[in-house]
Design an enzyme around this catalytic site. Structure first.
Site, PDB file in Angstrom:
ATOM      1  N   GLY A   1       0.846  -1.196   0.000  1.00 18.01           N
ATOM      2  CA  GLY A   1       0.000   0.000   0.000  1.00 18.01           C
ATOM      3  C   GLY A   1       0.874   1.236   0.000  1.00 18.01           C
ATOM      4  N   GLY A   2       1.104   1.803   1.190  1.00 21.94           N
ATOM      5  CA  GLY A   2       1.992   2.953   1.289  1.00 21.94           C
ATOM      6  C   GLY A   2       3.445   2.560   1.518  1.00 21.94           C
TER       7      GLY A   2
ATOM      8  N   GLU B   1       0.476  10.283   6.138  1.00 20.33           N
ATOM      9  CA  GLU B   1       0.692  10.931   4.843  1.00 20.33           C
ATOM     10  C   GLU B   1       0.828   9.933   3.694  1.00 20.33           C
ATOM     11  OE1 GLU B   1       3.602  14.555   6.067  1.00 20.33           O
ATOM     12  OE2 GLU B   1       4.064  12.564   6.862  1.00 20.33           O
TER      13      GLU B   1
ATOM     14  N   SER C   1       0.434   6.061   4.284  1.00 20.39           N
ATOM     15  CA  SER C   1      -0.174   4.742   4.462  1.00 20.39           C
ATOM     16  C   SER C   1      -1.613   4.753   3.963  1.00 20.39           C
ATOM     17  CB  SER C   1      -0.086   4.306   5.919  1.00 20.39           C
ATOM     18  OG  SER C   1      -0.715   5.246   6.766  1.00 20.39           O
TER      19      SER C   1
ATOM     20  N   ILE D   1      -6.704  -6.901   0.169  1.00 17.19           N
ATOM     21  CA  ILE D   1      -7.914  -6.116   0.427  1.00 17.19           C
ATOM     22  C   ILE D   1      -8.087  -5.158  -0.751  1.00 17.19           C
ATOM     23  CG2 ILE D   1      -9.021  -4.453   1.977  1.00 17.19           C
ATOM     24  CD1 ILE D   1      -7.144  -5.628   4.202  1.00 17.19           C
TER      25      ILE D   1
ATOM     26  N   ARG E   1      15.104  10.110  11.259  1.00 17.14           N
ATOM     27  CA  ARG E   1      15.990   8.957  11.337  1.00 17.14           C
ATOM     28  C   ARG E   1      17.184   9.063  10.411  1.00 17.14           C
ATOM     29  NH1 ARG E   1      12.121   4.076  10.642  1.00 17.14           N
ATOM     30  NH2 ARG E   1      11.602   5.372   8.845  1.00 17.14           N
TER      31      ARG E   1
ATOM     32  N   TYR F   1       4.763   2.651  24.203  1.00 21.07           N
ATOM     33  CA  TYR F   1       5.524   2.884  22.965  1.00 21.07           C
ATOM     34  C   TYR F   1       6.919   3.353  23.365  1.00 21.07           C
ATOM     35  CZ  TYR F   1       6.290   4.450  18.136  1.00 21.07           C
ATOM     36  OH  TYR F   1       6.753   4.608  16.854  1.00 21.07           O
TER      37      TYR F   1
END
Lengths: 507, 507
Positions: B86-87, B156, B158, B223, B360, B425
């Site tokens: 997908g993204g 932005e 996905s 999907i 990163r 997280y």
């Protein structure tokens, strides 16, 4: 009621008795008859008919999960079908002891697995064995000031495991959710061992196994315990009645309340016929009081006629939550032309909320049959679905009528609602075609179910599949979808001993 | 970046080109490199390393669901593995084009399936093709005044299908839910045909097939479209900061807010180290203003020290909903000893909410590695889980350090919460062990994942399984649970061409 002798072979009998003792491996007439079927209209017909063709050869009552596992191992080796049995209140043939392809049928009654294992206030979850029935479970929770809030009409008898196994809905599901919403973790005993499913608040580690346990109807395994969400017992519970001009404007109110997040635990909207029926019923024997006459005149003056539809709304929470929700819903209802009926309709609903099924036997004695049919669909489909099922029921009753003037009484209400749609619950009362009653019932059931499937409804919103809805499963899930369910079953129950003939159509 | 030549056989190349045209069946260097991996820290390491071992032999870009189905049929016949894409923002190796046991690997990029098919206000649902990315989807919904409200950090890029496939969570999941909550229906293209799953508000017709599609990670099918719940765009969105004395009292506030149903869209609670880290970061270059000095002194006087923990709470709804929720949460926070920080922390969080991953590459250039780890567990387990994962990360970084004094920076926050628990997280920043970086990363990842599994957390709350979490799946689901997933896959994808090596451990 006459039965065939038990087919249980002496070797398995000895094993079951050695494990459980004779009082927990019963082959007596009463145990076999009482566990033969569920509580549907046609179950009653069969039980009244005399000879019972399909009964368990033995009723096994395990004391704990280990017993369940051991029973499944013996049954799996010996070709004995296992019918898991909680409260026995299925109305779709979910506990019928029918398994002609097996050496014997054992009904596995989990009612001794009835312990509350943990009430964990810090996580607002509790864990209990699957065989605990509604009242005992809620009593234990109430001692800690909490509730699960799952109160189906079968509440007095049905069990935690049964609720999960058939994806039921409590009358307050608008607040407390269906089992798929409140289930946090579960243990499933299978012929291949224990499947302990999940227990995280949420997870992205693939599909959740509990989503396969909810709705598994004893065909994948026997639920032995479950962990579920609990809620603080509400400080206040308030039921309020409203009279809408018609079913449509009532549905608009229900839809907007759900979409605008007006907090409620129930929005129960009767269609016009159900409104008139219960109105007439409650008038029987009641004095023709001036208040009643004045109310009637007021409603006439306001333009309410035979199309009027009663709605009972329940609100739960703190005093201020309830006041806010009631005032928001009241404003919405009034904007849609409804008038408030105060607390009386809610009081009589609450007093009789578990009673309706008890009326079936007296009605049968008086020549009347009664069955219920339920579904759910998106809002735009509900009007068409409502009309189609009514029409199908009326036609089927006419076509199977014992005398020419016989007609159906068809009542319907919205009982559970969601932002995207709602459930419809139909009650059909009809004159029994004596001697032809099973055929009559089947014609009526087929007519209703076909109308549901053809008009965009699910074949069941909360009764489950069992035997009675099996023929509509492929249509609803697709052939490939049914194959997926078969593959899951084959993995957990390779020899297919678990509740054969239910949930998944044969390939 | 150097690649091996495409292994696609000429016969299949011809078929794909005949179906899609050459611009939609790409074997050029750019297409192959850009679709080779996702966006995890070690994906970046691999892309920076030069030669790429695992890349797709061809990148296929279907125009619609029919194309997808046709591609799957060709691939199934020809032994070509299909990696749905997908993204491409997976951080767990969910789109790695690795399939050594197949004749070739095709990445199936669904980004052209980006149409909104229906926005149905009466049912508050919308339907869109699976390849639509966050901004385009929300723009289309905003035109009708509604929102899905799913905003993961990857928003932005996905896609709707990706969100569902890996059971992600948007930053506002406390209000809008995870995909398993907002998904109403979905279509899955499989080598055996289309599986069209459900579309009822609720159903008791056995387990729901969409519950198998959510979290299927391209291993059960592709999907192609989905129907999901939408909400009226909130009139007001308000973020408020609070400073708690410590992480524990902050967690108590989050727990009680969820259990007492204080309406919120986010409760993001940083632990002490994350609070100090971002505090220090925001002070860099900021003038030493009198206000800043006074605030600091006030906090010292109130007894806040280095254990303090910042919480950002978001409230959405009507003006009055927001005011009520904010005042209820404010009272709770103050009762637990917290002070209000006003709107500033929320403003800077919202401004940077999708930015962190962009840091990163610059950090890598400066010799720093960074990775994130996430989990969820019940409330009583969170403190132990927090300590254990921190400790494991610190030890792993020391053990793999490029120089003796090297230490980890470990930050943590609670980002998604539930009545029964919450997610944690973790962000870990560490000096790169140049030349040994993949081994270093693996040691750190293993340490964190083992600590999660040993301390009662799920291996992923919202990143998914992919390749990176595969080794922990049997532990989490049980061997029998994994067999159930395998059986589902075998039914839909008998030759195992779909995303091999992801989600389900090999038997």
């Amino acid at each position: 009621i006459s039965l065939q002798p038990s087919r249980l072979a002496s070797c398995e009998r000895a094993q079951f008795i050695a494990m459980l003792g004779p009082e927990r491996a019963r082959e007596d007439h009463d145990a076999r008859v009482c566990h033969a079927r569920g509580k549907s209209y046609h179950d009653l017909l069969h039980l009244r008919a005399g000879p019972l063709a399909d009964v368990p050869d033995v009723v096994l009552c395990p004391r704990d999960a280990d017993d369940v596992l051991a029973i499944l191992r013996i049954a799996d080796k010996s070709g004995i079908a296992i019918v898991p049995y909680g409260g026995g209140t299925s109305v779709v043939g979910g506990v019928s002891a029918r398994a002609p392809d097996f050496n014997a049928v054992a009904t596995l009654d989990v009612s001794a697995l009835d312990h509350v294992l943990d009430i964990d206030l810090p996580t607002r979850t509790a864990r209990a064995e699957a065989g605990i029935a509604g009242p005992a479970l809620e009593r234990a929770l109430a001692e800690k000031g909490v509730t699960l809030g799952h109160t189906p009409q079968s509440f007095e008898f049905s069990t935690l495991g049964g609720w999960i196994a058939h994806r039921g809905a409590g009358q307050q599901s608008n607040r407390y959710g269906k089992p798929e919403n409140w289930l946090v973790a579960a243990t499933l005993a299978t012929p291949r061992g224990m499947l302990a499913a999940d227990s995280f608040p949420a997870s992205a580690a693939g599909p959740r196994l509990i989503d396969l346990i909810a709705g598994s109807e004893g065909a994948f395994g026997v639920i032995t315990d479950a962990t579920f969400r609990i809620h603080a017992k509400p400080a206040r519970v308030e039921d309020r009645g409203y009279l809408f001009r018609d079913f449509e404007s009532g549905m608009t109110a229900v839809r907007r309340a759900m979409q605008d997040e007006i907090s409620n635990s129930m929005l129960r909207l009767s269609d016009s016929d159900e409104t008139s029926f219960y109105g007439a019923l409650s008038a029987i024997g009641a004095p023709r009081s001036p208040l009643r006459v004045t109310s009637r005149k007021y409603l006439d003056w306001r333009g309410f006629d035979e199309r009027a539809a009663v709605l009972i709304a329940s609100f739960e929470g703190t005093d201020s939550d309830v006041a806010t929700a009631r005032s928001r819903f009241g404003a919405l209802a009034s904007q849609l032309g409804a008038v408030s009926l105060g607390r009386a309709p809610g009081r009589s609903w609450r007093a009789g909320r578990f009673r309706a099924p008890y009326l079936r036997d007296p009605m049968l004695d008086r020549g009347l049959g009664i069955d219920t049919f339920e579904t759910a669909a998106g809002w735009p489909k509900l009007a068409g679905l409502h009309a189609a099922v009514r029409e199908a029921l009326e036609k089927a009753v006419r076509d199977t009528a014992p005398y020419p003037s016989a007609r159906a009484i068809v009542l319907c209400h919205v009982s559970h609602s969601y932002p995207e749609g709602a459930s419809l619950y139909f009650t059909c009362i009809f004159p029994r075609a004596l001697g032809e009653e099973i055929a009559q019932w089947r014609a009526i059931k087929n007519a209703a179910s076909n109308a549901i499937a053809e008009n965009g409804g699910t074949i069941s919103h909360h009764h489950g599949v069992g035997e009675d809805h099996l023929s509509w499963m492929a249509r609803e899930k697709g052939e490939l979808g049914v194959e997926v369910l078969r593959a899951v079953k084959r993995t957990l129950d390779p020899n297919g001993i678990l509740n054969p003939g239910k949930l998944i159509p044969a390939s």
